[in-house]
Design a protein around this motif. Structure first.
Motif, short mmCIF file in Angstrom:
data_model
loop_
_atom_site.label_atom_id
_atom_site.label_comp_id
_atom_site.label_asym_id
_atom_site.label_seq_id
_atom_site.Cartn_x
_atom_site.Cartn_y
_atom_site.Cartn_z
N UNK A 147 4.35 5.06 1.91
CA UNK A 147 4.73 4.29 0.73
C UNK A 147 3.54 3.93 -0.15
N UNK A 148 2.35 4.37 0.24
CA UNK A 148 1.15 4.06 -0.53
C UNK A 148 1.05 5.00 -1.74
N UNK A 149 0.93 4.46 -2.97
CA UNK A 149 0.91 5.32 -4.17
C UNK A 149 -0.24 6.34 -4.18
N UNK A 150 -1.42 5.95 -3.68
CA UNK A 150 -2.56 6.88 -3.67
C UNK A 150 -2.29 8.06 -2.75
N UNK A 151 -1.71 7.77 -1.58
CA UNK A 151 -1.36 8.84 -0.65
C UNK A 151 -0.28 9.72 -1.25
N UNK A 152 0.73 9.11 -1.86
CA UNK A 152 1.82 9.88 -2.46
C UNK A 152 1.30 10.83 -3.54
N UNK A 200 5.58 11.58 -5.31
CA UNK A 200 5.67 10.22 -5.85
C UNK A 200 7.07 9.69 -5.56
N UNK A 201 7.14 8.63 -4.77
CA UNK A 201 8.43 8.14 -4.29
C UNK A 201 8.36 6.63 -4.11
N UNK A 202 8.64 5.85 -5.16
CA UNK A 202 8.60 4.39 -5.04
C UNK A 202 9.56 3.89 -3.96
N UNK A 203 9.18 2.79 -3.33
CA UNK A 203 9.99 2.23 -2.25
C UNK A 203 11.43 1.98 -2.67
N UNK A 249 -2.46 11.84 6.69
CA UNK A 249 -2.47 12.35 5.32
C UNK A 249 -3.69 11.84 4.56
N UNK A 250 -4.04 12.48 3.45
CA UNK A 250 -5.22 12.05 2.68
C UNK A 250 -5.13 10.59 2.25
N UNK A 251 -6.28 9.92 2.36
CA UNK A 251 -6.49 8.52 1.94
C UNK A 251 -5.79 7.49 2.83
N UNK A 252 -5.14 7.94 3.88
CA UNK A 252 -4.55 6.96 4.80
C UNK A 252 -5.64 6.28 5.61
N UNK A 253 -5.45 4.98 5.83
CA UNK A 253 -6.29 4.22 6.74
C UNK A 253 -5.37 3.44 7.67
N UNK A 283 -0.49 0.52 8.14
CA UNK A 283 0.15 -0.69 8.67
C UNK A 283 0.99 -1.36 7.58
N UNK A 284 0.52 -1.30 6.35
CA UNK A 284 1.28 -1.86 5.24
C UNK A 284 2.59 -1.08 5.03
N UNK A 285 2.50 0.26 5.10
CA UNK A 285 3.71 1.08 5.02
C UNK A 285 4.67 0.74 6.15
N UNK A 286 4.15 0.61 7.36
CA UNK A 286 5.00 0.29 8.52
C UNK A 286 5.68 -1.06 8.36
N UNK A 287 4.96 -2.04 7.83
CA UNK A 287 5.55 -3.37 7.63
C UNK A 287 6.75 -3.28 6.70
N UNK A 288 6.62 -2.48 5.64
CA UNK A 288 7.72 -2.32 4.70
C UNK A 288 8.89 -1.56 5.34
N UNK A 289 8.55 -0.56 6.14
CA UNK A 289 9.58 0.24 6.81
C UNK A 289 10.35 -0.62 7.82
N UNK A 290 9.63 -1.45 8.57
CA UNK A 290 10.29 -2.33 9.54
C UNK A 290 11.26 -3.27 8.83
#
Length: 475
Positions: A193-198, A204-207, A233-237, A242-249
């Motif tokens: 869900x991170x825009x830079x990674x997308x 490009x896929x907004x939440x 994936x590129x630019x993931x940390x 963890x921020x993506x996972x929080x939103x997914x949860x």
């Protein structure tokens, strides 16, 4: 908003699922390349001496056993290429290309169904790709009508009819239509869900796109929703994922698939658009995986194994608890003992004691069907040893444990003698704490569950003759 996950339903092996033993040095030592074991033997063992006649004979043999059917339909078209993708796909905005493809699929169905007792129930249906939602609503209806005419589809409550969806090109009307066609499970591609990674992966896929579809799917009563994520994936940390996972949860899907990105640009041309310097380091990838397991298990998800997580009340978790979980070309499945018919370009069938694969080239697929013959280009008929080892590897991958004594009884072999070399090979893994052995019973430890592919590789008789470079890293 969908409701948050409820408290985990207790079951006897929950501690093994949620406990995370994290010995980074040990994990790195065992992080070699190896198969994912969506089949055994793997596709690298398929050969072109296996013909369409061999496949049709297997279809006819399978009628004696009267196993239920599972149908996989490959829709290869995508409107845009995601740079990470290693699937068989065709990038096009021309939806007219789908019509001749659907016509060829129908020919394939006719040629296949004439060898089958079509009174056998179709318990599973899965549309993958590519992007199945590339098809128009009318084309989806047409394809379901053809499948029903050739095989007889089911509306039984226990059916598992799933479709992969790109949230960028589906809406609430799509979901309502799919429900009317009999689909009861959805898999939504998210990845991150991170825009830079997308941006880096050309997706490009907004939440809000994913969230809107999930809310509608819950409202419509779809039985199970799966979200696909990818780490590496590129630019993931660790922090960004963890921020993506929080939103997914918060979105509360019933299932999650969290795949390890394998960067193999020599094999998959779209990956050449990814700058290797932008990829997370091996240390960062391990940290992302560790955080993923911690966050999802803390949120009440069961780590099924490999890259799959499910809520305790989902059919995957229930199947694992009762020992009926199966592994096939789509990953883990709750419907064991089905004969799998693969339809479309690149599709693989698992029927009776054979695997049969269609060509990966659309032109070759079309040409075969235009000549009135099945498009099988390679495959394999399993011998007795293959069947025994497939049983072992599948149970190990699904149950995270194996009782070789039970295998011996089932196949009428002396398991101690038959697997003596394997048990010797696994001694190091046992000493390193990846498995616990009690006589002929082997159980993966929490660390061993993370490295289950490595444990399964010990039973693989074909592996020594195959190039490890054809496989991705285990983690």
């Amino acid at each position: 908003m969908p409701a948050r996950a409820t408290a985990a339903i207790p079951h006897p092996t929950h501690a093994a699922h949620s406990a995370t033993a994290w010995d980074e040095a040990l994990i790195r030592r065992y992080d070699t390349s190896g198969p994912r074991y969506t089949s055994y033997p793997t596709a690298l063992a398929f050969h072109d001496q296996f013909t369409a006649d061999d496949f049709t004979q297997a279809l006819e043999r399978s009628n004696q056993h009267q196993r239920p059917l599972s149908l996989y339909v490959h829709v290869p078209f995508c409107r845009k290429i995601c740079f990470y993708c290693a699937c068989n796909k065709i990038a096009t905005k021309n939806t007219g290309l789908a019509e001749p493809y659907l016509s060829r699929l129908d020919r394939e169905m006719v040629l296949t169904a004439r060898h089958l007792d079509t009174q056998r129930p179709v318990q599973q249906l899965h549309w993958g790709g590519g992007t199945p939602t590339f098809l128009s609503l009318a084309q989806m209806s047409d394809l379901v009508d053809r499948l029903d005419a050739r095989f007889g589809l089911s509306m039984a409550p226990e059916r598992d009819y799933a479709i992969e969806i790109d949230p960028r090109e589906a809406d609430v009307f799509t979901l309502r239509h799919l429900q009317s066609l009999g689909f009861n499970r959805l898999s939504l591609g998210v990845q991150d869900l991170n825009p830079q990674v997308q941006k880096a992966i050309n997706r490009i896929q907004p939440r809000v796109l994913t969230e809107t579809l999930m809310e509608e799917a819950h409202r419509l009563g779809f039985r199970s929703l799966n979200l696909d994520l990818i780490y590496g994936l590129p630019f993931q940390t660790e922090k960004s994922f963890a921020d993506t996972l929080s939103q997914v949860i918060e979105l509360n899907p019933a299932r999650l698939s969290v795949f390890n990105y394998a960067h193999m640009p020599s094999r998959f041309a779209p990956q050449r658009r990814i700058n290797e310097q932008d990829l997370p380091s091996a240390d960062e990838k391990l940290a992302i995986l560790h955080t993923t397991i911690e966050m999802l298990t803390s949120a009440g998800y069961i780590h099924i194994g490999m890259d799959h997580f499910a809520r305790p009340d989902d059919s995957l978790a229930i199947a694992q608890r009762n020992g009926s979980l199966q592994r096939n070309f789509q990953g883990y499945s709750s419907h064991a003992q089905c004969d799998l018919i693969g339809l479309g370009v690149s599709a693989i069938s698992r029927v009776d004691d054979v695997y049969a694969q269609n060509p990966t080239s659309l032109a070759h697929f079309e040409a075969a069907l235009d000549q009135g013959r099945l498009a099988t280009v390679k495959g394999l008929r399993l011998n007795q040893d293959d069947l025994i080892r497939r049983d072992v590897i599948e149970r190990l991958m699904c149950d995270m444990q194996i009782d070789l004594a039970a295998i011996g009884q089932r196949w009428e072999i002396n398991a101690t003698d038959y697997f003596s070399a394997v048990l010797e090979q696994l001694r190091a893994a046992e000493q390193d704490g990846l498995l616990v052995r009690d006589g002929l019973s082997l159980t993966a430890t929490p660390t061993g569950r993370l490295l289950i592919r490595h444990l399964a590789m010990a039973f693989d008789a074909h592996l020594p003759s195959q190039s490890a470079q054809r496989y991705s890293k285990i983690m």
